[in-house]
Motif scaffolding. Structure first.
Motif, PDB file in Angstrom:
ATOM      1  N   ASP A 173       0.904  -1.147   0.130  1.00 53.31           N
ATOM      2  CA  ASP A 173      -0.041   0.100   0.002  1.00 53.31           C
ATOM      3  C   ASP A 173       0.825   1.533   0.047  1.00 53.31           C
ATOM      4  OD1 ASP A 173      -2.452  -1.489   0.039  1.00 53.31           O
ATOM      5  OD2 ASP A 173      -2.809  -1.153   1.978  1.00 53.31           O
ATOM      6  N   ALA A 174       1.997   1.330   0.548  1.00 54.50           N
ATOM      7  CA  ALA A 174       3.097   2.420   0.609  1.00 54.50           C
ATOM      8  C   ALA A 174       3.761   2.497  -0.705  1.00 54.50           C
ATOM      9  CB  ALA A 174       3.991   2.164   1.615  1.00 54.50           C
ATOM     10  N   SER A 230       7.461  -2.053  -4.274  1.00 53.87           N
ATOM     11  CA  SER A 230       7.590  -3.378  -5.233  1.00 53.87           C
ATOM     12  C   SER A 230       7.783  -4.491  -4.360  1.00 53.87           C
ATOM     13  CB  SER A 230       8.629  -2.994  -6.315  1.00 53.87           C
ATOM     14  OG  SER A 230       9.879  -3.131  -5.797  1.00 53.87           O
ATOM     15  N   ASP A 231       7.733  -5.582  -4.906  1.00 55.01           N
ATOM     16  CA  ASP A 231       7.945  -6.944  -4.199  1.00 55.01           C
ATOM     17  C   ASP A 231       9.430  -6.722  -3.826  1.00 55.01           C
ATOM     18  OD1 ASP A 231       5.188  -7.532  -4.639  1.00 55.01           O
ATOM     19  OD2 ASP A 231       5.722  -9.200  -5.872  1.00 55.01           O
ATOM     20  N   GLU A 232      10.363  -6.565  -4.552  1.00 54.02           N
ATOM     21  CA  GLU A 232      11.773  -6.595  -4.354  1.00 54.02           C
ATOM     22  C   GLU A 232      12.000  -5.405  -3.175  1.00 54.02           C
ATOM     23  OE1 GLU A 232      16.001  -5.675  -6.740  1.00 54.02           O
ATOM     24  OE2 GLU A 232      14.148  -6.512  -7.782  1.00 54.02           O
ATOM     25  N   GLU A 233      11.380  -4.308  -3.426  1.00 51.66           N
ATOM     26  CA  GLU A 233      11.551  -3.095  -2.308  1.00 51.66           C
ATOM     27  C   GLU A 233      11.168  -3.710  -0.973  1.00 51.66           C
ATOM     28  OE1 GLU A 233      11.525   0.877  -4.941  1.00 51.66           O
ATOM     29  OE2 GLU A 233       9.583  -0.162  -4.411  1.00 51.66           O
ATOM     30  N   ALA A 234       9.846  -4.316  -1.162  1.00 57.06           N
ATOM     31  CA  ALA A 234       9.468  -4.891   0.286  1.00 57.06           C
ATOM     32  C   ALA A 234      10.166  -5.985   0.784  1.00 57.06           C
ATOM     33  CB  ALA A 234       8.024  -5.536   0.060  1.00 57.06           C
ATOM     34  N   ILE A 235      11.074  -6.908   0.130  1.00 55.86           N
ATOM     35  CA  ILE A 235      11.731  -8.077   0.448  1.00 55.86           C
ATOM     36  C   ILE A 235      12.919  -7.298   1.237  1.00 55.86           C
ATOM     37  CG2 ILE A 235      13.272  -9.847   0.041  1.00 55.86           C
ATOM     38  CD1 ILE A 235      10.877 -10.778  -1.926  1.00 55.86           C
ATOM     39  N   THR A 236      13.439  -6.299   0.311  1.00 49.27           N
ATOM     40  CA  THR A 236      14.790  -5.656   0.869  1.00 49.27           C
ATOM     41  C   THR A 236      14.513  -4.783   2.147  1.00 49.27           C
ATOM     42  OG1 THR A 236      15.510  -5.100  -1.483  1.00 49.27           O
ATOM     43  CG2 THR A 236      16.307  -3.895   0.161  1.00 49.27           C
ATOM     44  N   TRP A 237      13.116  -4.301   2.429  1.00 51.61           N
ATOM     45  CA  TRP A 237      13.217  -3.571   3.693  1.00 51.61           C
ATOM     46  C   TRP A 237      13.024  -4.582   4.837  1.00 51.61           C
ATOM     47  CZ3 TRP A 237       9.219  -3.354   7.245  1.00 51.61           C
ATOM     48  CH2 TRP A 237       9.172  -2.391   7.995  1.00 51.61           C
ATOM     49  N   ARG A 266       6.039   0.782  11.575  1.00 48.60           N
ATOM     50  CA  ARG A 266       7.146   1.367  10.903  1.00 48.60           C
ATOM     51  C   ARG A 266       6.929   1.500   9.443  1.00 48.60           C
ATOM     52  NH1 ARG A 266      12.803   0.253  13.733  1.00 48.60           N
ATOM     53  NH2 ARG A 266      12.143   0.218  15.981  1.00 48.60           N
ATOM     54  N   ALA A 267       6.180   0.210   9.144  1.00 51.07           N
ATOM     55  CA  ALA A 267       6.005   0.189   7.733  1.00 51.07           C
ATOM     56  C   ALA A 267       4.933   1.173   7.200  1.00 51.07           C
ATOM     57  CB  ALA A 267       5.538  -1.233   7.286  1.00 51.07           C
ATOM     58  N   GLN A 268       3.830   1.411   8.084  1.00 44.70           N
ATOM     59  CA  GLN A 268       2.977   2.669   7.779  1.00 44.70           C
ATOM     60  C   GLN A 268       3.675   3.865   7.541  1.00 44.70           C
ATOM     61  OE1 GLN A 268       0.467   1.814  10.856  1.00 44.70           O
ATOM     62  NE2 GLN A 268      -1.142   0.914   9.725  1.00 44.70           N
ATOM     63  N   ALA A 269       4.545   4.042   8.580  1.00 48.51           N
ATOM     64  CA  ALA A 269       5.515   5.402   8.565  1.00 48.51           C
ATOM     65  C   ALA A 269       6.217   5.604   7.311  1.00 48.51           C
ATOM     66  CB  ALA A 269       6.516   5.303   9.669  1.00 48.51           C
ATOM     67  N   LEU A 270       6.347   4.523   6.457  1.00 50.67           N
ATOM     68  CA  LEU A 270       7.152   4.615   5.247  1.00 50.67           C
ATOM     69  C   LEU A 270       6.005   5.392   4.111  1.00 50.67           C
ATOM     70  CD1 LEU A 270       8.560   1.307   4.922  1.00 50.67           C
ATOM     71  CD2 LEU A 270      10.069   3.299   5.557  1.00 50.67           C
ATOM     72  N   ALA A 271       4.816   4.986   4.180  1.00 54.01           N
ATOM     73  CA  ALA A 271       3.903   5.890   3.233  1.00 54.01           C
ATOM     74  C   ALA A 271       3.887   7.250   3.250  1.00 54.01           C
ATOM     75  CB  ALA A 271       2.704   5.218   3.697  1.00 54.01           C
ATOM     76  N   TRP A 272       4.372   7.922   4.467  1.00 56.72           N
ATOM     77  CA  TRP A 272       4.128   9.245   4.702  1.00 56.72           C
ATOM     78  C   TRP A 272       5.548  10.142   4.099  1.00 56.72           C
ATOM     79  CZ3 TRP A 272      -0.506  10.009   5.291  1.00 56.72           C
ATOM     80  CH2 TRP A 272      -1.408   9.208   5.795  1.00 56.72           C
TER      81      TRP A 272
END
Length: 117
Positions: free
Chosen positions: A73-74, A77-84, A111-117
């Motif tokens: 939702d933020a 990409s799949d690759e970015e999510a795995i990297t994070w 922490r993941a929600q904070a990435l969307a801002w």
């Protein structure tokens, strides 16, 4: 071996995952379609694979799906999510994935929600 492969370390192919979970490969594709797990293509043969740490005690880590939803939702990409998920964070300590595996989903999702801002 690219940087993502090194960051994650251990990977499972989709057939390997089906064997570990004792399900048909179609069930693995449903997990991917539902975004309960995500995959990337790795290696010389460009094989769809998932991080082995997505599995704990013979099942997908329970809190993974909701955390992936927040990351996707933020606009990760799949690759970015795995990297994070697999990047060391001194404030945890360890990685977000390690925290999920030990039941600390609320902190990681915040922490993941904070990435969307």
């Amino acid at each position: 071996m690219n940087e993502l492969q090194k960051t994650v370390g251990q990977w499972l192919t989709l057939p390997d995952l089906a064997e570990i979970l004792d399900v048909d490969i179609r069930a693995i594709h449903r997990l991917l379609d539902e975004r309960a797990i995500i995959s990337v293509r790795i290696g010389e043969r460009n094989v769809r694979s998932i991080p082995a740490d997505f599995i704990l005690d013979g099942a997908v880590v329970e809190s993974l799906k909701g955390t992936l939803s927040v990351l996707l939702d933020a606009a990760y990409s799949d690759e970015e999510a795995i990297t994070w998920l697999f990047t060391e964070d001194e404030s945890l300590p360890g990685t977000p994935m390690n925290a999920l595996r030990t039941g600390r989903k609320t902190e990681i999702r915040r922490r993941a929600q904070a990435l969307a801002w």
